[in-house]
Design a protein around this motif. Structure first.
Motif, PDB file in Angstrom:
ATOM      1  N   MET A 170     -18.426  -0.789  -2.215  1.00 38.00           N
ATOM      2  CA  MET A 170     -16.926  -1.553  -1.664  1.00 38.00           C
ATOM      3  C   MET A 170     -17.494  -3.184  -1.781  1.00 38.00           C
ATOM      4  N   GLU A 221       0.899  -1.387   0.258  1.00 36.37           N
ATOM      5  CA  GLU A 221       0.430  -0.489   0.225  1.00 36.37           C
ATOM      6  C   GLU A 221       0.640   0.955   0.027  1.00 36.37           C
ATOM      7  N   LYS A 268      -9.948   4.036  -0.417  1.00 36.88           N
ATOM      8  CA  LYS A 268     -11.827   5.039  -0.549  1.00 36.88           C
ATOM      9  C   LYS A 268     -12.057   4.897   1.140  1.00 36.88           C
ATOM     10  N   HIS A 290     -19.953   5.580   4.873  1.00 36.72           N
ATOM     11  CA  HIS A 290     -20.239   4.424   4.022  1.00 36.72           C
ATOM     12  C   HIS A 290     -21.019   3.594   4.587  1.00 36.72           C
ATOM     13  N   ILE A 291     -22.089   3.634   4.051  1.00 38.85           N
ATOM     14  CA  ILE A 291     -23.775   2.434   4.410  1.00 38.85           C
ATOM     15  C   ILE A 291     -22.737   1.119   3.652  1.00 38.85           C
ATOM     16  N   ASP A 306     -12.337  -2.255  -7.859  1.00 37.16           N
ATOM     17  CA  ASP A 306     -13.841  -2.108  -8.253  1.00 37.16           C
ATOM     18  C   ASP A 306     -14.631  -1.870  -9.162  1.00 37.16           C
ATOM     19  N   TYR A 362     -25.708  -7.085   0.087  1.00 39.36           N
ATOM     20  CA  TYR A 362     -24.258  -6.986  -0.609  1.00 39.36           C
ATOM     21  C   TYR A 362     -23.601  -8.689   0.111  1.00 39.36           C
TER      22      TYR A 362
HETATM   23  P1  FAD Z   1      -8.943   2.201  -3.275  1.00 41.42           P
HETATM   24  O1  FAD Z   1     -10.045   2.033  -2.364  1.00 41.42           O
HETATM   25  O2  FAD Z   1      -9.398   3.600  -4.088  1.00 41.42           O
HETATM   26  O3  FAD Z   1      -8.248   1.436  -2.891  1.00 41.42           O
HETATM   27  C1  FAD Z   1      -6.414   1.477  -3.977  1.00 41.42           C
HETATM   28  C2  FAD Z   1      -5.398   1.371  -2.964  1.00 41.42           C
HETATM   29  O4  FAD Z   1      -4.407   1.631  -3.886  1.00 41.42           O
HETATM   30  C3  FAD Z   1      -5.820   2.815  -2.131  1.00 41.42           C
HETATM   31  O5  FAD Z   1      -5.051   2.437  -0.676  1.00 41.42           O
HETATM   32  C4  FAD Z   1      -4.132   3.269  -2.891  1.00 41.42           C
HETATM   33  O6  FAD Z   1      -3.495   4.074  -1.930  1.00 41.42           O
HETATM   34  C5  FAD Z   1      -3.400   1.923  -3.423  1.00 41.42           C
HETATM   35  N1  FAD Z   1      -2.505   2.604  -4.141  1.00 41.42           N
HETATM   36  C6  FAD Z   1      -2.491   3.741  -5.439  1.00 41.42           C
HETATM   37  N2  FAD Z   1      -2.058   3.687  -6.142  1.00 41.42           N
HETATM   38  C7  FAD Z   1      -1.031   2.859  -5.755  1.00 41.42           C
HETATM   39  C8  FAD Z   1       0.599   2.683  -5.921  1.00 41.42           C
HETATM   40  N3  FAD Z   1       1.599   3.142  -6.803  1.00 41.42           N
HETATM   41  N4  FAD Z   1       1.325   1.456  -5.284  1.00 41.42           N
HETATM   42  C9  FAD Z   1       0.902   1.267  -3.814  1.00 41.42           C
HETATM   43  N5  FAD Z   1      -0.628   1.288  -3.734  1.00 41.42           N
HETATM   44  C10 FAD Z   1      -1.315   1.844  -4.281  1.00 41.42           C
HETATM   45  N6  FAD Z   1     -19.114   2.091  -1.203  1.00 41.42           N
HETATM   46  C11 FAD Z   1     -20.720   1.811  -0.544  1.00 41.42           C
HETATM   47  O7  FAD Z   1     -20.380   0.052  -0.947  1.00 41.42           O
HETATM   48  N7  FAD Z   1     -21.194   2.426  -0.340  1.00 41.42           N
HETATM   49  C12 FAD Z   1     -20.931   3.629   0.102  1.00 41.42           C
HETATM   50  O8  FAD Z   1     -21.411   4.232   1.354  1.00 41.42           O
HETATM   51  C13 FAD Z   1     -20.079   4.684  -0.273  1.00 41.42           C
HETATM   52  N8  FAD Z   1     -20.365   5.744  -0.465  1.00 41.42           N
HETATM   53  C14 FAD Z   1     -18.724   6.761  -0.227  1.00 41.42           C
HETATM   54  C15 FAD Z   1     -18.915   7.507  -0.162  1.00 41.42           C
HETATM   55  C16 FAD Z   1     -17.564   8.093  -0.891  1.00 41.42           C
HETATM   56  C17 FAD Z   1     -16.839   9.986  -0.329  1.00 41.42           C
HETATM   57  C18 FAD Z   1     -16.474   6.905  -1.117  1.00 41.42           C
HETATM   58  C19 FAD Z   1     -15.237   8.324  -1.721  1.00 41.42           C
HETATM   59  C20 FAD Z   1     -16.504   5.700  -1.757  1.00 41.42           C
HETATM   60  C21 FAD Z   1     -17.712   5.489  -0.990  1.00 41.42           C
HETATM   61  N9  FAD Z   1     -17.949   4.529  -1.878  1.00 41.42           N
HETATM   62  C22 FAD Z   1     -19.354   3.496  -1.222  1.00 41.42           C
HETATM   63  C23 FAD Z   1     -17.302   3.469  -2.687  1.00 41.42           C
HETATM   64  C24 FAD Z   1     -16.280   2.704  -2.188  1.00 41.42           C
HETATM   65  O9  FAD Z   1     -15.117   3.270  -0.631  1.00 41.42           O
HETATM   66  C25 FAD Z   1     -15.196   1.975  -2.708  1.00 41.42           C
HETATM   67  O10 FAD Z   1     -16.139   1.638  -3.996  1.00 41.42           O
HETATM   68  C26 FAD Z   1     -13.964   0.943  -2.619  1.00 41.42           C
HETATM   69  O11 FAD Z   1     -13.541   1.411  -1.413  1.00 41.42           O
HETATM   70  C27 FAD Z   1     -13.010   0.631  -3.795  1.00 41.42           C
HETATM   71  O12 FAD Z   1     -11.786  -0.236  -2.969  1.00 41.42           O
HETATM   72  P2  FAD Z   1     -10.913  -0.260  -4.226  1.00 41.42           P
HETATM   73  O13 FAD Z   1      -9.643  -0.783  -3.559  1.00 41.42           O
HETATM   74  O14 FAD Z   1     -11.133  -0.698  -5.474  1.00 41.42           O
HETATM   75  O15 FAD Z   1      -9.989   1.226  -4.370  1.00 41.42           O
END
Ligand code: FAD
Length: 505
Positions: free
Chosen positions: A462, A47, A55, A72-73, A452, A78
C-alpha cells in the motif's frame, strides 16, 4: 519523507491547469489524483469495477457481510501512507496495536511467542533487544551467527540492499553461512507475509528492505488495522477530497485501449463502451499484467515498455471464516507459520467495523498458493470447499483447544466462509526483478505510469502504491510547471540487447 514530496507538489500549483485521465481506482491511481489536485490539476480517475480500491477493495455479500480482497496491515514505516491519512484528516481511523510481533510456535500447537518492542528504546536497539529477549524461537548462538550477515546492510545501507536483488533468500543464507533454522523459524514467515511466496523464490532485497526500515525507525514495525473496509474508510475520503477540488472519480469505466497519435503520444483512452476520454495528460495505474495487455502496438517494440514483460503478479487467496463462538482473543496480527497459511487476524477483535464480542471472524492469507509462489499445489484451480477444508486442517493445529472433531462438543463450528482468489496480486519479487521496474516517467511525452510495481523504494505494498502515485503526480506537475523531472530510469542492458528481436504486438 512523505511530507517533503507533498510540499513540493503543493508548491507546483500555479502552472497551467491540465486535465489528466488516470486508468485505475486502486490506491495508486487515487493517490496520483489526490496529489494532482493539490498541484492544481484536474484528474479524472477511470475505474473498471463498480467499487474503488483494487487490491484493497471490499464489497458486501448477500448477507450484508463485508468481503475484503486482502487482510491489510499498515506499518509505522509507511511515511507516505501516514502522511496521506493526516492530509485527509482521518488518522483516527488507524487502530494501532501493541508494538510486538506474534508468531505461532511450530512444534507447540496452540502456543505463541512474541517479539516485544520496548517503549522508550530507540531504533535499532529496540529491534535488537526484541530479538535478544525472545528465548523461544532462536538460540543465542543462532542469533549471533545471523549478525555478521546483516552487518553490511547496517554499514552500507540501500546500496548493499539493492545489490542483493540477484540472490534469493536461500542463496543469501548460503553465501553468508546463516543457520538453516533462521529460514524455518523466521524467513519462511517473512517471505509469505511480504510477497506471498517461499524464501527459495524470494529476492533477498525484499527481506533486507523491510528489515532496514524496521531497524531505522523506532515505530517502523508497529502495526495498525484500518477501522473498517478500505473502500469506504480510505478510498471514499480520497474520492471526496479529489472531487471537492475539481477532479472526478468514476467507477464502471473499463478502458479497452490506449489510442495513439502518429508521433506515438496518447490521443485518448478508449472505454469499453466506445467513449473516448481525451485529456492533456494520461496516467496508467493498472497492475503490470494488465498494462502489458493494453499497451498500444506503436509502443510494443520500445525497450522501456518491453522490460515490463519481465514482471508478473503473484497469485494469493484471502479467506474469511465466521465461527459460532469467540476463539482465543488476540488483538493483533498473527504469523501462523503453517504450511498453507501466512498471516491471519481475528477481525471481530482487531477491527472496529467487524467487532463482535461473541463470535470470531478470521481473515487469513493463504500462501504460497501455486507452484509459481513455491507451493506444490495449484490452489487457484481448486474449489472454495477444497481450500476451506485444507485451511480448517491447519486451523485445528493453530487452535487445538478450540477447533477440531477431537474436542468434546466438536469444537467451534464454522458457520460461514468466503474465499477471494487474486490470480495476480503484487508483482512477484523473485531475484533480479528490481532492475526491470520502470520509472513513472515514460518515453511517451503525455503518458506516465503509476502502480505499486513501478520503481520506488518500497515493495509492492500500500505504501508503494501511494508513493508511486505521488511520484507519477510529480512527473505530470513538474512537466506542467516547466520544472525538471527526475528523468527516465536506465533500461537494463539485457533488454536493450534484445531490442532488434522485438516484434510489434
Ligand atoms: P491495484 O490495487 O491493483 O489497482 C489497480 C486498479 O486498476 C484496480 O482497481 C483495477 O480494477 C483497475 N483496472 C484494471 N484494469 C482496468 C481497466 N482496463 N480500466 C480501468 N481500470 C482498470 N500491502 C500492504 O502494504 N500491507 C498488507 O498487509 C498487504 N496485504 C495484502 C494482502 C492481499 C491478499 C493482497 C492481494 C494484497 C496485499 N497488499 C498489502 C498489497 C496492496 O494491496 C497493494 O500493493 C496495493 O493495494 C496496490 O495498489 P495499486 O493501486 O498499485 O494496484
Amino acid at each position: 519523507e512523505g511530507e517533503a514530496l507533498s510540499r513540493k507538489l503543493l508548491s507546483l500549483k500555479g502552472a497551467e491547469s491540465k486535465t489528466v485521465a488516470i486508468i485505475g481506482g486502486g490506491l495508486s491511481g487515487l493517490a496520483c489524483a489526490k496529489y494532482l489536485v493539490d498541484a492544481g490539476h484536474k484528474p479524472i480517475v477511470l475505474e473498471a469495477r463498480d467499487c474503488l480500491g483494487g487490491k484493497v477493495s471490499a464489497w458486501k455479500d448477500k448477507d450484508g457481510d463485508w468481503i475484503e480482497t486482502g487482510l491489510h496491515i499498515f506499518f509505522g514505516a509507511y511515511p507516505n501512507m501516514m502522511n496521506l491519512f493526516s492530509e485527509l484528516d482521518i488518522e483516527d481511523r488507524l487502530q494501532w496495536k501493541r508494538h510486538q510481533m506474534i508468531f505461532a510456535m511450530q512444534e507447540l500447537p496452540g502456543e505463541f511467542t512474541t517479539f516485544d518492542f520496548l517503549e522508550g528504546i530507540p531504533a535499532p536497539f529496540n529491534f535488537g533487544l526484541s530479538i535478544l529477549l525472545n528465548q523461544k524461537m532462536l538460540t543465542l548462538p543462532e542469533k549471533l551467527q545471523t549478525a555478521p550477515a546483516l552487518l553490511p546492510m547496517l554499514v552500507e545501507g540501500q546500496k548493499f540492499i539493492d545489490l542483493q536483488d540477484e540472490l534469493s533468500v536461500f542463496n543469501f543464507m548460503e553465501k553468508y553461512g546463516m543457520p538453516d533454522r533462521i529460514n524455518t523459524e523466521v524467513f519462511i514467515a517473512m517471505a509469505k507475509a511480504l510477497d506471498f511466496i517461499d524464501p527459495e523464490k524470494l529476492s533477498m532485497t525484499v527481506v533486507l528492505t523491510a528489515m532496514n526500515r524496521f531497524l531505522n525507525e523506532t515505530d517502523g514495525l508497529q502495526m495498525a488495522f484500518i477501522d473498517g473496509n478500505q473502500t469506504q474508510r480510505l478510498c471514499e475520503p480520497l474520492k471526496q477530497y479529489i472531487e471537492a477540488r475539481g477532479g472526478k472519480v468514476l467507477c464502471d469505466k473499463p478502458i479497452a485501449s490506449i489510442e495513439t497519435n502518429a508521433d506515438g503520444s496518447v490521443s485518448s483512452f478508449l472505454l469499453r463502451d466506445g467513449e473516448h476520454i481525451v485529456a492533456d495528460e494520461y496516467v496508467s495505474s493498472v497492475p503490470c499484467d494488465i498494462i502489458k495487455r493494453i499497451l498500444p502496438r506503436a509502443w510494443s517494440t520500445d525497450p522501456f515498455f518491453r522490460q515490463i514483460d519481465e514482471l508478473e503478479g503473484i497469485p494469493v487467496i484471502n479467506i474469511h471464516l465466521w465461527f459460532d463462538r469467540k476463539l482465543l482473543n488476540v488483538n493483533h496480527l498473527c504469523f501462523s507459520r503453517s504450511p498453507l497459511l501466512s498471516v491471519y487476524a481475528d477481525m471481530s477483535t482487531c477491527c472496529k467495523e467487524y467487532e463482535d464480542q461473541d463470535k470470531s471472524m478470521l481473515e487469513l492469507v493463504f500462501a504460497p498458493c501455486s507452484p509459481i509462489a513455491g507451493g506444490s499445489v495449484n490452489w487457484m484451480g481448486k474449489s472454495d470447499e477444497e481450500i476451506i477444508q485444507a485451511t480448517m486442517k491447519e486451523m485445528e493445529r493453530l487452535f487445538p483447544t478450540e477447533i477440531g472433531p477431537q474436542l468434546p462438543d466438536g469444537g467451534a463450528k464454522l458457520v460461514k466462509h468466503a474465499v477471494v482468489k487474486v490470480p495476480r496480486s503484487v508483482y512477484a519479487a523473485i531475484p533480479g526483478r528490481n532492475k526491470f521496474r520502470p520509472s513513472q516517467e515514460t518515453p511517451i511525452k503525455n503518458f506516465t505510469l503509476a502502480g505499486d510495481w513501478t520503481s520506488q523504494k518500497f515493495l509492492g505494498s500500500m505504501e508503494g502504491a501511494v508513493l508511486a502515485g505521488k511520484l507519477a503526480a510529480e512527473v505530470v506537475a513538474c512537466k506542467a510547471a516547466g520544472e525538471p523531472t527526475k528523468g527516465l530510469k536506465k533500461i537494463d542492458p539485457s533488454i536493450l540487447k534484445k531490442k532488434d528481436e522485438f516484434v510489434p504486438k
